[in-house]
Enzyme design. Structure first.
Site, short mmCIF file in Angstrom:
data_model
loop_
_atom_site.label_atom_id
_atom_site.label_comp_id
_atom_site.label_asym_id
_atom_site.label_seq_id
_atom_site.Cartn_x
_atom_site.Cartn_y
_atom_site.Cartn_z
CG HIS A 1 6.24 -9.52 5.10
ND1 HIS A 1 5.34 -8.74 4.41
CD2 HIS A 1 7.09 -10.02 4.15
CE1 HIS A 1 5.64 -8.75 3.11
NE2 HIS A 1 6.69 -9.53 2.94
CE LYS B 1 6.83 -11.11 -4.13
NZ LYS B 1 8.19 -11.28 -4.65
CE LYS C 1 6.66 -13.46 -0.12
NZ LYS C 1 7.72 -13.46 -1.17
CG ASP D 1 7.11 -15.10 -4.16
OD1 ASP D 1 7.30 -16.28 -4.57
OD2 ASP D 1 8.03 -14.37 -3.74
CD GLU E 1 8.56 -13.62 -6.93
OE1 GLU E 1 7.76 -12.67 -7.11
OE2 GLU E 1 9.56 -13.53 -6.20
CG ASP F 1 12.81 -14.93 -6.09
OD1 ASP F 1 14.02 -14.64 -6.23
OD2 ASP F 1 12.17 -14.55 -5.10
CE LYS G 1 14.30 -11.62 -4.76
NZ LYS G 1 13.61 -12.53 -3.84
CD GLU H 1 10.29 -8.51 -4.90
OE1 GLU H 1 9.13 -8.95 -4.94
OE2 GLU H 1 11.28 -9.24 -4.65
C1 MUC Z 1 10.80 -13.24 -2.30
O1 MUC Z 1 10.83 -14.46 -2.36
O2 MUC Z 1 10.42 -12.65 -3.30
C2 MUC Z 1 10.39 -10.29 -1.65
C3 MUC Z 1 9.27 -9.65 -1.27
C4 MUC Z 1 8.77 -10.31 -0.14
O3 MUC Z 1 7.78 -10.05 0.50
O4 MUC Z 1 9.58 -11.36 0.14
C5 MUC Z 1 10.71 -11.29 -0.67
C6 MUC Z 1 11.30 -12.57 -1.07
MG MG Z 2 10.11 -14.44 -4.46
#
Ligand code: MUC
Ligand code: MG
Length: 372
Positions: A21, A166, A168, A197, A223, A248, A272, A326
């Protein structure tokens, strides 16, 4: 009869992820959770979880520091205390210990679970009562490979488990990242919501370029594009583009959100429980966000089932999650330490109904994954 807290045990639990991941700051192959078991003098037990991402790569608390600070400083403040008021116990912790929000969230979760079992009601009831029984839940595509991400998304859409995604990004050059996102959005079409994000990886000028391209590609949400503390940059970007921004890492609690709102931020907020210090404080943050006109999103620090269940109970009490949630953390792990996994279906997850968090530890699995 009010019960008393008699025993608090903490342990580190390591479970491998189903695939690497990749975030802008780290790549995860395993997730480490700090699991808490609080016992009272009537033989009941409350479960809690404190989890972060990539050791110290994501934030200032590591799994090892969470465990150590609970054992050394926080747990002794709770032992021998009556359980009649969670807010009183939470205040006791915050008056003696600064920061350490993930550790505090883990303890608050365990106290809520214990109190819920004691009173025979779900945690959502302790938090005011569930409005929703099914929480929308997206999936995060983060294999780092465009074709693998498209195949993963298509399989999930076909199975009906998720239809929002989402991505990354932020570890590669902005042009490469945008091409990766645009290819995925083009392959999935308009039936899927695609968000990104950036996890703070861009400076303001890179974000200006990146956001313009993401807006053109049909992405729905960006994000935390810029560093957590650069609130003014986030505000300027939110006013420059029609594609909304989700704050975030930049906002942890109600006070941060109030500051950002005062500066003119007009995006959404990733709530969160771990950032805020627990479900109760995450809901305070939600109130300030909503009062400021900001849309809400149920966020995760990739907790396993215990932390995810605690978050789901909290989000179920909110009238509206504008950007869904999420809460997919348990699905990213190869195995689970609870007996009945959370139920994911129809682009969401069910709110547990049994007393407390509504989950039960699988002792065999816990013994298997517990760090020796
Ligand atoms: C984040 O920064 O959002 C949430 C989902 C993911 O893959 O990482 C987290 C942290
Ligand atoms: Mg995030």
């Amino acid at each position: 009869m009010t019960s008393k807290i008699t025993h608090i045990e903490t342990m580190l639990v390591d479970i491998p992820t189903i695939r690497p991941h990749k975030l802008s700051m780290t790549s995860m192959a395993v997730q480490t959770m700090v699991i808490i078991r609080i016992k009272d003098d009537q033989g009941r037990e409350g479960l809690g979880e404190g989890t972060t991402i990539g050791g110290l790569a994501y934030g200032p608390e590591s799994p090892e520091s969470i465990k150590m600070n609970i054992d050394t400083y926080l747990a002794p403040l709770l032992i021998g205390q009556p359980l009649h008021s969670i807010k009183l116990l939470v205040q006791r912790l915050s008056m003696s210990v600064r920061g350490n929000m993930i550790a505090k969230s883990a303890l608050q979760t365990a106290l809520l679970d214990l109190q819920g079992k004691h009173l025979g009601v779900p945690v959502s009831t302790l938090l005011g009562g569930a409005i929703h029984q099914h929480i929308p839940c997206l999936w995060v595509l983060a294999s780092g490979d465009t074709d693998k991400d498209i195949a993963e998304a298509k399989a999930l859409i076909a199975s009906g488990r998720h239809c929002d995604f989402k991505l990354k990004i932020g570890s590669r050059h902005v042009n490469e990242d945008v091409a990766h996102v645009a290819a995925i959005k083009a392959a999935l079409g308009n039936s899927a919501s695609v968000r990104v994000d950036v996890n703070q990886a861009w400076d303001e000028s890179t974000a200006t370029k990146g956001m313009a391209a993401l807006q053109d590609a049909g992405v729905d949400l960006v994000e935390q594009p810029t560093p957590a503390k650069e609130w003014d940059a986030l505000v300027r970007l939110s006013q420059k583009f029609t594609i909304p921004i989700l704050a975030d890492e930049g906002v942890a609690d109600a006070a941060d959100i109030f500051q950002l709102a005062q500066r003119g931020f007009n995006g959404g907020i990733a709530l969160k429980i771990a950032k805020a210090g627990g479900p109760i404080e995450a809901l305070y943050a939600a109130t300030v966000s909503s009062a400021s006109g900001m849309g809400l999103y149920g966020g995760t620090l990739l907790e396993g089932s215990i932390g995810t269940a605690a978050s789901i109970h909290a989000w179920s009490t909110l009238p509206k999650l504008h950007w869904g949630s999420e809460m997919f953390g348990p699905l990213l792990l190869q195995d689970d330490i609870i007996k009945q996994p959370l139920r994911y279906h129809d682009n969401g997850v069910d709110v547990p109904q049994l007393p407390g968090l509504g989950i039960e530890i699988d002792e065999v699995k816990l013994a298997l994954y517990r760090r020796k």
